[in-house]
Design a protein around this motif. Sequence first.
Motif, mmCIF file in Angstrom:
data_model
loop_
_atom_site.group_PDB
_atom_site.id
_atom_site.type_symbol
_atom_site.label_atom_id
_atom_site.label_comp_id
_atom_site.label_asym_id
_atom_site.label_seq_id
_atom_site.Cartn_x
_atom_site.Cartn_y
_atom_site.Cartn_z
ATOM 1 N N GLY A 95 4.627 -19.875 11.461
ATOM 2 C CA GLY A 95 4.184 -20.096 12.841
ATOM 3 C C GLY A 95 2.929 -19.362 13.234
ATOM 4 N N GLU A 96 2.722 -18.148 12.687
ATOM 5 C CA GLU A 96 1.577 -17.337 13.093
ATOM 6 C C GLU A 96 0.268 -17.860 12.512
ATOM 7 O OE1 GLU A 96 2.977 -15.831 9.207
ATOM 8 O OE2 GLU A 96 3.924 -16.547 11.047
ATOM 9 N N TRP A 97 0.378 -18.885 11.619
ATOM 10 C CA TRP A 97 -0.832 -19.495 11.046
ATOM 11 C C TRP A 97 -1.229 -20.790 11.757
ATOM 12 C CZ3 TRP A 97 -4.032 -18.955 6.438
ATOM 13 C CH2 TRP A 97 -3.924 -17.686 5.832
ATOM 14 N N ILE A 98 -0.636 -21.098 12.929
ATOM 15 C CA ILE A 98 -0.879 -22.398 13.578
ATOM 16 C C ILE A 98 -2.360 -22.618 13.903
ATOM 17 C CG2 ILE A 98 -0.463 -21.602 15.959
ATOM 18 C CD1 ILE A 98 1.122 -24.307 16.337
ATOM 19 N N PHE A 121 -1.499 -3.001 6.375
ATOM 20 C CA PHE A 121 -2.633 -3.929 6.260
ATOM 21 C C PHE A 121 -2.167 -5.182 5.517
ATOM 22 C CE2 PHE A 121 -5.597 -1.137 8.126
ATOM 23 C CZ PHE A 121 -5.303 0.157 7.709
ATOM 24 N N ASP A 122 -3.042 -6.196 5.438
ATOM 25 C CA ASP A 122 -2.571 -7.442 4.811
ATOM 26 C C ASP A 122 -3.665 -8.174 4.048
ATOM 27 O OD1 ASP A 122 -0.372 -10.093 6.108
ATOM 28 O OD2 ASP A 122 -0.755 -9.325 4.098
ATOM 29 N N ILE A 123 -3.208 -8.907 3.105
ATOM 30 C CA ILE A 123 -4.047 -9.816 2.315
ATOM 31 C C ILE A 123 -5.117 -9.082 1.494
ATOM 32 C CG2 ILE A 123 -5.590 -11.838 2.474
ATOM 33 C CD1 ILE A 123 -3.402 -12.942 3.812
ATOM 34 N N ILE A 154 7.997 -7.018 12.951
ATOM 35 C CA ILE A 154 7.933 -7.862 14.151
ATOM 36 C C ILE A 154 6.579 -8.560 14.201
ATOM 37 C CG2 ILE A 154 8.015 -7.931 16.681
ATOM 38 C CD1 ILE A 154 9.732 -5.436 16.669
ATOM 39 N N HIS A 155 6.630 -9.879 14.101
ATOM 40 C CA HIS A 155 5.414 -10.694 14.261
ATOM 41 C C HIS A 155 5.465 -11.288 15.658
ATOM 42 C CE1 HIS A 155 4.836 -10.325 9.952
ATOM 43 N NE2 HIS A 155 3.691 -10.984 10.046
ATOM 44 N N TRP A 156 4.597 -10.769 16.544
ATOM 45 C CA TRP A 156 4.596 -11.221 17.946
ATOM 46 C C TRP A 156 3.165 -11.398 18.414
ATOM 47 C CZ3 TRP A 156 5.443 -8.181 23.055
ATOM 48 C CH2 TRP A 156 5.877 -9.079 24.065
ATOM 49 N N GLY A 195 0.524 -1.330 0.513
ATOM 50 C CA GLY A 195 -0.279 -1.741 -0.650
ATOM 51 C C GLY A 195 -1.325 -2.791 -0.355
ATOM 52 N N ARG A 196 -1.161 -3.508 0.787
ATOM 53 C CA ARG A 196 -2.088 -4.617 1.017
ATOM 54 C C ARG A 196 -3.423 -4.186 1.636
ATOM 55 N NH1 ARG A 196 2.043 -9.584 2.725
ATOM 56 N NH2 ARG A 196 3.252 -9.528 0.788
ATOM 57 N N ILE A 197 -3.712 -2.877 1.585
ATOM 58 C CA ILE A 197 -5.086 -2.428 1.812
ATOM 59 C C ILE A 197 -5.915 -2.843 0.595
ATOM 60 C CG2 ILE A 197 -4.676 -0.126 0.815
ATOM 61 C CD1 ILE A 197 -7.104 -0.960 3.703
ATOM 62 N N VAL A 214 5.281 -6.315 -2.689
ATOM 63 C CA VAL A 214 5.380 -7.493 -3.545
ATOM 64 C C VAL A 214 5.143 -8.707 -2.656
ATOM 65 C CG1 VAL A 214 6.954 -6.322 -5.134
ATOM 66 C CG2 VAL A 214 7.878 -7.581 -3.163
ATOM 67 N N GLY A 215 5.047 -9.891 -3.257
ATOM 68 C CA GLY A 215 4.791 -11.110 -2.475
ATOM 69 C C GLY A 215 5.887 -11.317 -1.422
ATOM 70 N N ASP A 216 5.517 -12.032 -0.384
ATOM 71 C CA ASP A 216 6.480 -12.274 0.697
ATOM 72 C C ASP A 216 7.774 -12.874 0.155
ATOM 73 O OD1 ASP A 216 4.163 -13.251 3.326
ATOM 74 O OD2 ASP A 216 4.385 -11.459 2.129
ATOM 75 N N ASN A 217 8.889 -12.340 0.628
ATOM 76 C CA ASN A 217 10.205 -12.898 0.280
ATOM 77 C C ASN A 217 10.481 -12.905 -1.221
ATOM 78 O OD1 ASN A 217 10.860 -13.666 3.037
ATOM 79 N ND2 ASN A 217 9.313 -15.260 2.808
ATOM 80 N N LYS A 239 -2.495 -6.557 15.648
ATOM 81 C CA LYS A 239 -3.475 -7.659 15.568
ATOM 82 C C LYS A 239 -3.198 -8.455 14.298
ATOM 83 C CE LYS A 239 -7.496 -7.807 13.767
ATOM 84 N NZ LYS A 239 -8.916 -7.884 13.264
ATOM 85 N N HIS A 240 -2.908 -9.747 14.481
ATOM 86 C CA HIS A 240 -2.685 -10.596 13.314
ATOM 87 C C HIS A 240 -3.945 -11.397 13.033
ATOM 88 C CE1 HIS A 240 -0.603 -13.355 10.528
ATOM 89 N NE2 HIS A 240 0.160 -12.311 10.325
ATOM 90 N N HIS A 241 -3.888 -12.379 12.156
ATOM 91 C CA HIS A 241 -5.090 -13.101 11.721
ATOM 92 C C HIS A 241 -5.794 -13.816 12.879
ATOM 93 C CE1 HIS A 241 -3.348 -12.167 7.939
ATOM 94 N NE2 HIS A 241 -2.705 -13.285 7.694
ATOM 95 N N ASP A 242 -5.047 -14.170 13.956
ATOM 96 C CA ASP A 242 -5.667 -14.928 15.065
ATOM 97 C C ASP A 242 -6.586 -14.028 15.906
ATOM 98 O OD1 ASP A 242 -2.918 -14.942 17.526
ATOM 99 O OD2 ASP A 242 -3.886 -13.318 16.389
#
Length: 408
Positions: A44-47, A190-192, A23-25, A218-220, A230-233, A92-95
């Motif tokens: 959208g979450e990168w706007i 975690f991400d990126i 869930i990305h909210w 794995g994205r720690i 693995v990569g998104d999608n 908490k996302h990138h924003d």
Amino acid sequence: MGQDPVRERRIAWWRQARFGLFIHWGLYAIPAGVWKGRAIPGIGEWIMHRAKIPVREYEKLAKRFNPVKFDAEEWVRVAKEAGMKYIVITAKHHDGFCMYDTKYTDYNIVKATPFGRDPMKELRKACDKEGVKLGFYYSQTLDWHHPDGMGNDWDYDPGKKNFGRYFREYAMPQVEELLTNYRTVAVMWFDIGTPTPELAREMVELVRRVSPDAVINGRIGHGLGDYIDVGDNRIPESPLPVDWEVPMTLNDTWGFKSYDHNWKSPGRVVQILVEVVSKGGNLLLNIGPTAEGELPEPAVKVLLEVGKWLKENGESVYGAGAAPLHVPGDAPYMCTWKPGKLYVHVFGWPWDGELVVFSAKGAVKPVRAYLLKDQRELSFRWEGADLIINVPERPADPFDTVIVVETE
Ligand code: JFZ
């Protein structure tokens, strides 16, 4: 990843689960892909990043965030009805906006919005009630709001950032807060990646100390997670010999976009789930709720259809993995496996009444074959290395008819 018994015990439920809800909210659900009347391309979450929105402007969204239609039990019920065993939601996302009650910044949903409630507390309760595992997505490296976080070079001079201070004095304490105040956190997502192995190790050690059962993705980075993402999608070409997960969008965005209606069909989602499990992986399928706090109706419709299929065929997915036989890429079926049972998932029905399972010899010694849906017995014979199964005239399921081959 050798057989470390502690990790084995920690990850056992996750391997069994196979299917989770992402869930990305966040505040990005308000512009929903549009900024100053202009459609902003991409996820959208990168706007904030795509439109280079200054912090002072983006922050104002918090005053407009009031998702009064948010119903934690409804969200968890949909996940459960869809056959999903765990939920991972963006704390908490990138924003940099915190979707939970944190003492490390007032830039959070409880202090900075008219909503004033803590959705993570309500989801914790609902998940405990429904027996669904709860995990948190936390953007440990990118934080476009924090002066020392990475990624915002349109407000902040990258050269002046003290990332180590941000990581040790802000990010790590927030992760400890999440693990402590919303027990028991099933997954820390975690991400990126993390800029250095040292910092990544410090975060992992913190998680192990505060919540030893939490599975880390794995994205720690630096190979320190309990499994790989693995990569998104992106589904790997062939089975992977390690625990892996693919994060997948249901349309083409993670965060809600008002004009993205490119929803995958329920049949496509069943096929994706089976392909992922047939290659030994987990599927983390995403929904982006609206700024009002609702799950997009078309998305819910798809998930509930998938749930119906899993009610009848879940045995061939939960706790299943890659089968010990090669399936040609153009075969009208895929295979999942449990010791003693080969599950043949038929997507292209053989109208001549004979399903050919190629080069099954050596992989299975069939003693019985039947339809999973209604246990109808099926006869079979060998033709060279191929196993020929006599099937009914019509498929038993429009999405995927599962044939079970019990083997010695
Ligand atoms: C990241 C985020 O930037 C995105 O907003 C979303 O949360 C997604 C689940 O994860 O996007 C990525 C991260 C890694 C890759 C691709 C997109 N990758 O490894 O290919």
